[in-house]
Design a protein around this motif. Sequence first.
Motif, short mmCIF file in Angstrom:
data_model
loop_
_atom_site.label_atom_id
_atom_site.label_comp_id
_atom_site.label_asym_id
_atom_site.label_seq_id
_atom_site.Cartn_x
_atom_site.Cartn_y
_atom_site.Cartn_z
N PHE A 119 0.80 -1.24 0.00
CA PHE A 119 0.00 0.00 0.00
C PHE A 119 0.83 1.29 0.00
CE2 PHE A 119 -2.99 -2.94 2.49
CZ PHE A 119 -3.78 -3.24 1.38
N GLY A 120 2.14 1.16 0.27
CA GLY A 120 3.03 2.32 0.16
C GLY A 120 3.05 3.28 1.34
N ARG A 121 2.25 3.04 2.37
CA ARG A 121 2.20 3.95 3.52
C ARG A 121 1.49 3.27 4.69
NH1 ARG A 121 -0.64 9.04 1.92
NH2 ARG A 121 -1.28 9.26 4.10
N LEU A 122 1.57 3.90 5.84
CA LEU A 122 0.82 3.41 7.01
C LEU A 122 0.26 4.62 7.75
CD1 LEU A 122 -0.04 1.08 8.91
CD2 LEU A 122 2.13 1.41 10.13
N ASP A 123 -1.05 4.66 7.91
CA ASP A 123 -1.71 5.79 8.59
C ASP A 123 -2.25 5.42 9.96
OD1 ASP A 123 -2.10 7.94 6.24
OD2 ASP A 123 -2.45 5.94 5.44
N ILE A 124 -2.72 4.18 10.10
CA ILE A 124 -3.42 3.80 11.34
C ILE A 124 -2.89 2.44 11.80
CG2 ILE A 124 -5.67 3.14 12.31
CD1 ILE A 124 -6.90 4.95 9.96
N LEU A 125 -2.40 2.40 13.02
CA LEU A 125 -1.97 1.12 13.60
C LEU A 125 -2.88 0.81 14.79
CD1 LEU A 125 -0.02 -1.28 14.10
CD2 LEU A 125 1.41 0.29 15.44
N VAL A 126 -3.58 -0.31 14.72
CA VAL A 126 -4.43 -0.74 15.84
C VAL A 126 -3.76 -1.94 16.51
CG1 VAL A 126 -6.72 -1.49 16.58
CG2 VAL A 126 -6.50 0.02 14.59
N ASN A 127 -3.25 -1.71 17.72
CA ASN A 127 -2.63 -2.78 18.50
C ASN A 127 -3.73 -3.47 19.30
OD1 ASN A 127 0.23 -2.48 17.88
ND2 ASN A 127 0.04 -0.48 18.88
N ASN A 128 -4.36 -4.43 18.65
CA ASN A 128 -5.53 -5.08 19.26
C ASN A 128 -5.23 -6.51 19.74
OD1 ASN A 128 -8.54 -5.87 19.49
ND2 ASN A 128 -7.75 -7.23 17.87
N ALA A 129 -4.30 -7.21 19.09
CA ALA A 129 -4.06 -8.62 19.46
C ALA A 129 -3.75 -8.70 20.95
CB ALA A 129 -2.89 -9.17 18.65
#
Length: 279
Positions: free
Chosen positions: A84-94
């Motif tokens: 996807f070329g980028r990262l905007d949102i990281l959800v640390n849910n595990a």
Amino acid sequence: MARFSGKVALVTGSSNGIGRAAALLFAQQGAKVTITGRNAERLEETRQAILKSGVPAENVLAIAADLATDQGQTDLINGTLQKFGRLDILVNNAGAAVNDPQGRMGIDQQIEDFDKTFQINMRSVVTLVQKAKEHLIKTKGEIINVSSIGGGPHAQPDMMYYGMSKAALDQFTRSTAITLIQHGVRVNSVSPGGVYTGFGEAMGFPPGALEKIMKYFESHKECVPCGHMAQPIEIAQVIAFLADRTMSSYIIGQSIIADGGSSLLMGMQAHDMMEILKQ
Ligand code: NDP
């Protein structure tokens, strides 16, 4: 335009439960999503649910990985950037509560269980944020951690290591929020009460056991004043709110409690004063 159009979200623990609901919501609302978990079959179920909702296949990347390993985490970050070329949102849910098959609880639970609990609920979050940080700074992105009301302020005597790991996660949320907001990245968390997910099965409970506990709580208003335990979507909506800067821009380093009122009550309020006076 869809709410998360142009955004890329990585949701850990999205092969089941809350993470699955959050990934589906992000994808339905325009984000490109990386979904992940160790169980490839359940991960495929999440992918299928997203596709069935009308999201194009090119917007979903499924990576089976163990978050407790450095390689698994590197695969997640690199795979997301390559696709996807980028990262905007990281959800640390595990996350998980490690159960002792012999039924030991609290301080009697083995130290190996403490290590396993902290490995997935805390250590893996720290190392994943270390890996993701530079990419989130580039996009002025968002981190949302999934904590628990088990983190406090009330005691958690039965699942003590779990509660301790979530309390540590809350401190991590506050501290990284201060550091990363200097670079334009927001960090927040959600603290759910009880939610119908695969959590009980992951603890090794027999099928139906978690449901039995949940139903019991639902029939006791002092356990859950709103009268029902949550469905995953009710937590996913809070995650999406915290990931949406147009809605929550001024919230920094907070944990939003979503527990149907459970944590508002102390034991004393579970008893009727008038009934006590009649005794
Ligand atoms: P589930 O068991 O349904 O989902 C947990 C997810 O975490 C799964 O996708 C699982 O994937 C993933 N996971 C666990 N260990 C690893 C690992 N080592 N590597 C990669 N993925 C892993 O539970 P929930 O949806 O309920 O849990 C999500 C979060 O919500 C957790 O952090 C939990 O502590 C929190 N929470 C849950 C509550 C509840 O009542 N359900 C209440 C409060 C907080 P896989 O099995 O495929 O590896």
